[in-house]
Structures are given as structure tokens and as C-alpha cells.
Scaffold this motif. Structure first.
Motif, PDB file in Angstrom:
ATOM      1  N   VAL A   1      57.843  16.085   8.803  1.00  0.00           N
ATOM      2  CA  VAL A   1      59.246  15.741   8.538  1.00  0.00           C
ATOM      3  C   VAL A   1      60.086  15.986   9.783  1.00  0.00           C
ATOM      4  O   VAL A   1      60.954  15.175  10.127  1.00  0.00           O
ATOM      5  CB  VAL A   1      59.788  16.557   7.349  1.00  0.00           C
ATOM      6  N   ARG A   2      59.831  17.081  10.485  1.00  0.00           N
ATOM      7  CA  ARG A   2      60.582  17.361  11.725  1.00  0.00           C
ATOM      8  C   ARG A   2      60.331  16.272  12.764  1.00  0.00           C
ATOM      9  O   ARG A   2      61.255  15.798  13.428  1.00  0.00           O
ATOM     10  CB  ARG A   2      60.165  18.713  12.297  1.00  0.00           C
ATOM     11  N   GLY A   3      59.069  15.895  12.910  1.00  0.00           N
ATOM     12  CA  GLY A   3      58.757  14.835  13.864  1.00  0.00           C
ATOM     13  C   GLY A   3      59.433  13.526  13.501  1.00  0.00           C
ATOM     14  O   GLY A   3      59.931  12.803  14.376  1.00  0.00           O
TER      15      GLY A   3
ATOM     16  N   HIS B   1      56.986   8.081   3.925  1.00  0.00           N
ATOM     17  CA  HIS B   1      57.215   8.778   5.193  1.00  0.00           C
ATOM     18  C   HIS B   1      58.674   8.583   5.592  1.00  0.00           C
ATOM     19  O   HIS B   1      59.191   7.462   5.529  1.00  0.00           O
ATOM     20  CB  HIS B   1      56.294   8.192   6.270  1.00  0.00           C
ATOM     21  N   PRO B   2      59.372   9.648   6.009  1.00  0.00           N
ATOM     22  CA  PRO B   2      60.793   9.497   6.364  1.00  0.00           C
ATOM     23  C   PRO B   2      61.046   8.493   7.477  1.00  0.00           C
ATOM     24  O   PRO B   2      62.061   7.784   7.464  1.00  0.00           O
ATOM     25  CB  PRO B   2      61.204  10.910   6.804  1.00  0.00           C
TER      26      PRO B   2
ATOM     27  N   ARG C   1      61.204   8.590  -4.953  1.00  0.00           N
ATOM     28  CA  ARG C   1      60.399   9.748  -4.556  1.00  0.00           C
ATOM     29  C   ARG C   1      61.071  10.499  -3.408  1.00  0.00           C
ATOM     30  O   ARG C   1      61.062  11.727  -3.366  1.00  0.00           O
ATOM     31  CB  ARG C   1      58.999   9.295  -4.124  1.00  0.00           C
ATOM     32  N   GLU C   2      61.650   9.738  -2.463  1.00  0.00           N
ATOM     33  CA  GLU C   2      62.240  10.371  -1.279  1.00  0.00           C
ATOM     34  C   GLU C   2      63.546   9.669  -0.928  1.00  0.00           C
ATOM     35  O   GLU C   2      63.608   8.883   0.020  1.00  0.00           O
ATOM     36  CB  GLU C   2      61.245  10.310  -0.125  1.00  0.00           C
TER      37      GLU C   2
ATOM     38  N   VAL D   1      49.461   9.645   5.778  1.00  0.00           N
ATOM     39  CA  VAL D   1      50.149   8.892   4.720  1.00  0.00           C
ATOM     40  C   VAL D   1      50.789   7.604   5.222  1.00  0.00           C
ATOM     41  O   VAL D   1      51.384   6.862   4.441  1.00  0.00           O
ATOM     42  CB  VAL D   1      51.236   9.765   4.053  1.00  0.00           C
ATOM     43  N   GLY D   2      50.683   7.307   6.511  1.00  0.00           N
ATOM     44  CA  GLY D   2      51.403   6.178   7.082  1.00  0.00           C
ATOM     45  C   GLY D   2      50.585   4.898   7.111  1.00  0.00           C
ATOM     46  O   GLY D   2      49.348   4.911   7.076  1.00  0.00           O
TER      47      GLY D   2
END
Length: 453
Positions: free
Chosen positions: A97-99, A154-155, A178-179, A273-274
Motif C-alpha cells: 500500500v505504501r508503494g 490494488h490501490p 472492497r477498496e 495480486v496485480g
């Protein structure tokens, strides 16, 4: 508990219909307002009425928003609180998430590269350009309002619609339920940076209302599986974004041992997950030693809660994890399991489970499993030979080809269903701002028209 409002033309809106977002342990993390159909219709009409900001203003506002998103307090959350929330809610490792946060900020800062690189070399950006006096191709929008049905795996997927804002579209984002945290934070930051309430909207909806957003937009982009791609394949207004099915090819004249780190990173980087994570590994010759080495390396990855600084694997509730395990076993029937054959669910004791990696060996480069993409590190290792040619490599978002065969590279570059080609020791998740992901989005959003004054 967080409350995530709809972000419409009148500012934040808290609807009577709320959806509860729970993390992998079953704890409630947030409530998400769902916009009703009438609200969506009015919001989309407001976006259409809103004028586009000047180009330089848009580029500067995107850069400001990116910095605020990555470092500031937005919608009451610091960057660290936002990152922790995403990890807790989704099971995506906190370091991933930080990346992604840094990637999003960098994409916003460098958005001018993407739109400039996408514009045809012979076209001008405005009819006011002096070159248009005697006749020139002018790059123009195909519409005014762009809709996004976003993914939640993925963010960093949300940097994919920045081009539309940079090019003057007013944008409506339907977040994944979900996000929704990343698009909510992004849209808030973009509004505060200068796009305002009528330049961009966040419209969470249920599946019944989701189609209204696309219907009222000029153009749209939709993320999903093969079913989504099939549904919109004939709609020229909608750009479907389906499975990546990314792959690696290792030909016989090269050595795989020196690039084992790259292979493992391609499969498991970012939690695996990408859409750019490799799921197919094709080897000219015997694939068994490659499969065994990959399995040994992936087996050593730790099972940890997503918020642990050492976490590298995705986490989800136990029951959905078991369903993924059952699905994998069904898909892998008849293959040789090097890893994950006895299960991929590693329970953490709090109602959640880590999805462990899986490695299976196939008998043929044409095995149907090669196109299977799952929400955790999963690799299908298959033999490949020159007779098979490039057929098994088609329909691939990213292909890393470890080869010195120039004729083969020519074929791979020419193949229209391979979106990105990396030759040599390069992991499939590698990306660079200003370069296309699945083509430039501007190729879909823009057109050229001849202009003379």
C-alpha cells in the motif's frame, strides 16, 4: 469506524443506503454510502455542464493533489492512517500500500509526460497553436464526461484514469466496494487541489445502478474479468480492462538460474495480486527444474497479518480463502503440483488467512490453465518449443521474453494481443511513468481533426 460519503456536485452526500466494509478478521472498518439512481443521473448531468479547466491548470492541480494524497491529511486521515486502513480492510500488505501511494503521487506529478507522449507527433494540442494557421491536425476530446468502474485489487490501479482529467474530461469514479478508500482520498484531494465538486465525482453504487454511470457518460472504462471483457467487447464507448495473464518466456539459449530473482519477483511482487504479475512461465526445454526452483523460493515467504512490516502475501477471511483453495484445486486437476497442492490457506487464528503461493507444472503450452489468473501468487509452468510459436503467448498484458532470438522478438513485437514486451532480465511488474500500460488511455479518449484558420 470511517464513514465514506458519496462525493457529488453538491459536496459530500451521506445516503440512507449504507454498505458495511469489513476486514479479513471480520471487524467493521467503514460504512460506504451508496448513491441512488436519481442522484447518479443528476450528478452526471452536473459534470456535463461543468466547464473544463485550462490545460496548464489541470496539470498543476493533478500534481498538487498527488502530493496531498501521499503526504497530507485528506478527508480527516493522515497518509499513514489511510495506508493502515487500506491494509486492514483489504488484506493487502502494508508495504505494498505504501508503494502504491508513492506510485500514485508520482503518476500525478508526471501526468504531463503521459499525455504529451500519447499525442501524435504531427498533431498540435490546441487550435491556438501558430502551426494550425496554415492547417494542422488538432488533438481533441471524443467527449466531455468519462466514467470509471474501478477495480479494488490494488490501490495503484487508480492512476489509470488520471489521463482523462489531464485531457479535460470531467470524471465520475465508481469505486470498488472492497477498496473505496483510495479513490475517496484521491477524489477529495483532486477537488481541494482545484477540480472542484463538479470536475470530478465519486459515485459508489450497487450493481443495479452502476450502469447508469456509464449510460450518462460519453466514454467509460470498466475493470473486471473475462465476463466484463465479453460484455463490452462490442461497445465502442467502453474500454474494458480485463485479466492481465502476464507471462515469462525463457528460451533454450539463455540461462534461467541467474534470473530466478526476477522470475519470483514477477510472480509474487506486490502480493501477487496485480494484472502485471506473471501467471504463466514458459520454458524451452524441461520446465521441471525451473518449477522446482520457483516453488522452493515461494515456499519460504512468510505468513503474516497484512499490517506486519514483513508481510508479502495477501490476507482474506477464512471462508473466501477456502473457496479460492477449492477453485485452484479444481483448475489444477491433472497438473503436477510443486507448491500448494495440499492447500494454500494458512489461517492466522483471528478469522483471517494468508493465501499461500502455488506452482503447478503443465504438460503443454496450450493447456487451458495457462490463462488462469488468481488473486494471489500462482504460477503455471509449461514447456514451450519453436513449433508452438507465439500462439501460447497471445492475450498477454506483459510478456518478459528472456531470449536472444531477434526473429522471435520481431514476432512478439508485431503480435497485437501482447500489450507490453520486455526482453531480458526485467520483471513483469516493471512500469515507468509516461509509458503506456495497456496502450495510452489517450488513444481511446482523443482523436485528431484537421484545422485551418
Amino acid at each position: 469506524m470511517l464513514s465514506l460519503d458519496v462525493l457529488g456536485p453538491g459536496g459530500p452526500y451521506r445516503s440512507r443506503r449504507q454498505e458495511t466494509i469489513q476486514g479479513p478478521t471480520g471487524d467493521t472498518v467503514a460504512s460506504l454510502s451508496l448513491a441512488p439512481s436519481l442522484y447518479v443521473t443528476r450528478a452526471m448531468k452536473a459534470l456535463r455542464r461543468a466547464p473544463a479547466l485550462p490545460a496548464d491548470t489541470r496539470i498543476a492541480a493533478l500534481a498538487r493533489a498527488g502530493r496531498a494524497f501521499a503526504t497530507g491529511t485528506v478527508a480527516g486521515l493522515t497518509a499513514q492512517e489511510y495506508q493502515h486502513t487500506v491494509s486492514v480492510a483489504t488484506g493487502i500488505p502494508i508495504t505494498v500500500v505504501r508503494g502504491a501511494t508513492d506510485d500514485i503521487a508520482r503518476a500525478a506529478e508526471l501526468i504531463h509526460l503521459s499525455v504529451e507522449n500519447a499525442r501524435p507527433a504531427g498533431a498540435v494540442a490546441s487550435w491556438r497553436d501558430p502551426r494550425a494557421r496554415d492547417g494542422a491536425a488538432v488533438w481533441t476530446r471524443r467527449g466531455e464526461v468519462f466514467a470509471v468502474h474501478a477495480a479494488g485489487n490494488h490501490p495503484a490501479v487508480h492512476q489509470g484514469w488520471f489521463d482523462a482529467l489531464a485531457l479535460g474530461y470531467r470524471v465520475a469514479v465508481r469505486p470498488s466496494r472492497r477498496e473505496p478508500f483510495t479513490p475517496h482520498r484521491l477524489v477529495t484531494a483532486l477537488r481541494e487541489a482545484g477540480f472542484g465538486d463538479e470536475g470530478i465525482a465519486l459515485l459508489p453504487t450497487d450493481h443495479h445502478v452502476a450502469g447508469d454511470i456509464l449510460r450518462h457518460a460519453d466514454l467509460g472504462m470498466v475493470y473486471g474479468g473475462a465476463d466484463v471483457v465479453s460484455k463490452y467487447a462490442g461497445d465502442r464507448r467502453v474500454l474494458p480492462q480485463g485479466p492481465g495473464r502476464s507471462k515469462m518466456l525463457i528460451t533454450a539459449e539463455t540461462e534461467w538460474e541467474p534470473i530466478l530473482d526476477t522470475i519470483v519477483q514477477s510472480i509474487s511482487g506486490g502480493g501477487g495480486v496485480g494484472c502485471v504479475n506473471a501467471t504463466g512461465i514458459l520454458v524451452e526445454g524441461d520446465p521441471s527444474p525451473v518449477a522446482a526452483a520457483i516453488a522452493e523460493r515461494l515456499a519460504a515467504l512468510p505468513s503474516l497479518p497484512a499490517t506486519d512490516e514483513r508481510a508479502v502475501l495477501p490476507v482474506m477471511p477464512v471462508e473466501p480463502a477456502r473457496r479460492w483453495d477449492a477453485h485452484l484445486r479444481q483448475r489444477a486437476a491433472g497438473t503436477k503440483a510443486w507448491l500448494g497442492g495440499d492447500g494454500i490457506v494458512d489461517e492466522l487464528g483471528d478469522g483471517s488467512a494468508v493465501l499461500r503461493p502455488a506452482v503447478h507444472q503443465l504438460d503443454s503450452p496450450f493447456a487451458e490453465q495457462l490463462g488462469t489468473e488468481l488473486n494471489f501468487p500462482c504460477a503455471w509452468v509449461a514447456p514451450w518449443d519453436r513449433d508452438a510459436g507465439i500462439r501460447p503467448l497471445r492475450d498477454t498484458l506483459v510478456l518478459t521474453a528472456v531470449t536472444t532470438d531477434a526473429d522471435l522478438i520481431d514476432e512478439l513485437v508485431a503480435e497485437p494481443t501482447i500489450a507490453n514486451l520486455y526482453v531480458g532480465d526485467h520483471p513483469t511488474p516493471w512500469m515507468e511513468h509516461g509509458l503506456p500500460h495497456d496502450g495510452y488511455l489517450a488513444e481511446f479518449l482523443m482523436r485528431t481533426k484537421t484545422f485551418r484558420r
